[in-house]
Design a protein around this motif. Structure first.
Motif, short mmCIF file in Angstrom:
data_model
loop_
_atom_site.label_atom_id
_atom_site.label_comp_id
_atom_site.label_asym_id
_atom_site.label_seq_id
_atom_site.Cartn_x
_atom_site.Cartn_y
_atom_site.Cartn_z
N GLU A 30 21.15 69.43 -74.54
CA GLU A 30 21.00 70.85 -75.28
C GLU A 30 19.53 70.89 -75.98
O GLU A 30 19.99 72.38 -76.29
CB GLU A 30 21.72 69.87 -76.90
N LEU A 31 18.78 70.29 -75.95
CA LEU A 31 16.97 71.13 -75.69
C LEU A 31 16.34 72.12 -74.41
O LEU A 31 15.57 72.72 -75.02
CB LEU A 31 16.47 69.94 -76.37
N MET A 32 17.60 71.40 -73.12
CA MET A 32 16.40 72.38 -71.81
C MET A 32 17.29 73.06 -71.62
O MET A 32 18.33 73.88 -72.22
CB MET A 32 17.13 71.20 -71.02
N LEU A 33 16.31 74.37 -71.60
CA LEU A 33 17.24 75.89 -71.10
C LEU A 33 18.31 75.33 -69.64
O LEU A 33 17.59 74.74 -68.98
CB LEU A 33 15.94 76.37 -70.92
N ASN A 34 18.64 75.70 -69.63
CA ASN A 34 19.65 76.03 -68.37
C ASN A 34 19.20 76.67 -67.41
O ASN A 34 18.23 77.85 -67.60
CB ASN A 34 21.33 76.46 -68.85
N ASP A 35 19.63 77.17 -66.13
CA ASP A 35 19.21 77.90 -64.76
C ASP A 35 18.95 79.86 -65.68
O ASP A 35 18.26 80.25 -64.98
CB ASP A 35 20.21 77.45 -63.94
N GLU A 36 20.51 79.69 -65.97
CA GLU A 36 19.97 81.75 -66.51
C GLU A 36 19.16 81.78 -67.60
O GLU A 36 17.78 82.35 -67.06
CB GLU A 36 21.23 81.77 -67.45
N GLU A 37 18.57 80.76 -68.62
CA GLU A 37 17.71 80.81 -69.62
C GLU A 37 16.30 80.97 -68.94
O GLU A 37 15.50 81.52 -69.27
CB GLU A 37 18.13 80.24 -70.67
N VAL A 38 16.58 80.14 -67.72
CA VAL A 38 15.33 79.73 -67.28
C VAL A 38 14.26 81.07 -66.77
O VAL A 38 13.23 81.86 -66.34
CB VAL A 38 14.93 78.79 -66.15
N ILE A 39 15.45 81.72 -65.70
CA ILE A 39 15.85 82.61 -65.59
C ILE A 39 15.02 84.48 -66.22
O ILE A 39 14.08 84.76 -65.68
CB ILE A 39 16.73 83.43 -64.26
N GLU A 40 15.64 84.01 -67.63
CA GLU A 40 15.29 85.21 -68.31
C GLU A 40 13.87 85.04 -69.41
O GLU A 40 13.25 86.07 -68.68
CB GLU A 40 16.11 85.39 -69.27
N PHE A 41 12.84 83.93 -69.30
CA PHE A 41 12.01 83.51 -69.83
C PHE A 41 10.74 83.86 -68.96
O PHE A 41 10.18 84.45 -69.77
CB PHE A 41 12.21 81.71 -69.67
N ARG A 42 11.36 83.32 -67.15
CA ARG A 42 9.94 83.56 -66.71
C ARG A 42 9.84 85.82 -66.51
O ARG A 42 9.17 85.80 -66.57
CB ARG A 42 11.44 83.39 -65.19
#
Length: 164
Positions: A30-42
């Motif tokens: 629940e604390l980790m970013l998911n795939d979409e969030e990681v791509i958005e973060f980068r």
């Protein structure tokens, strides 16, 4: 992205924030970013670095672009999409954590050593166990340090002047 304080959302693998002795409020996934969030973060970090290059140069933005990108790499590693960033951490060499109950940790993400109630602080901070831990951190021998989010690396002079 969830949260605004980096260490509260980034470090999902340690026992920090009393996770070892109290009910778990959030599960790690629940604390980790998911795939979409990681791509958005980068994308967000890359755009920010490009747009605010001068602000990094003059230290208006105190973190370095490399440090911010290592946070992206950390989240990618949690998903198995990258390796964990190499940290040149020296936190136990320049600081220590004393909890509200008097327990001493070499850094926020490593296990407790002792309590300040047993002996003077200077003895605890220079005992054989903590010196060995400092050495192991510097030589990246502690497994926890290979997946740690912390990027603290402070020169001893900076630490003595208390300007970090």
């Amino acid at each position: 992205m969830r949260g605004s304080h980096p260490t509260r959302t980034e470090d999902v693998l340690s026992d920090s924030f009393c996770r070892f002795n109290r009910e778990v409020i959030f599960k790690n996934d629940e604390l980790m970013l998911n795939d979409e969030e990681v791509i958005e973060f980068r994308k967000t970090i890359t755009k920010m670095i490009s747009k605010h290059y001068y602000d990094f140069e003059i230290k208006f933005i105190s973190d370095s672009p490399q440090s911010l990108l290592s946070r992206v790499q950390y989240f990618e590693a949690l998903l198995g999409r990258n390796s964990f960033p190499n940290n040149a951490c020296n936190a136990p060499n320049v600081s220590a954590v004393i909890t509200s109950t008097g327990e001493i940790q070499p850094c926020f993400f490593l296990p407790l050593f002792e309590t300040v109630k047993k002996q003077p602080l200077y003895r605890t901070l220079n005992n054989k166990q903590i010196r060995a831990t400092r050495n192991d951190v510097c030589n990246r021998k502690i497994e926890r340090c290979t997946t740690c989010v912390c990027t603290l690396h402070v020169s001893p002079v900076t630490a003595l002047m208390d300007i970090f």
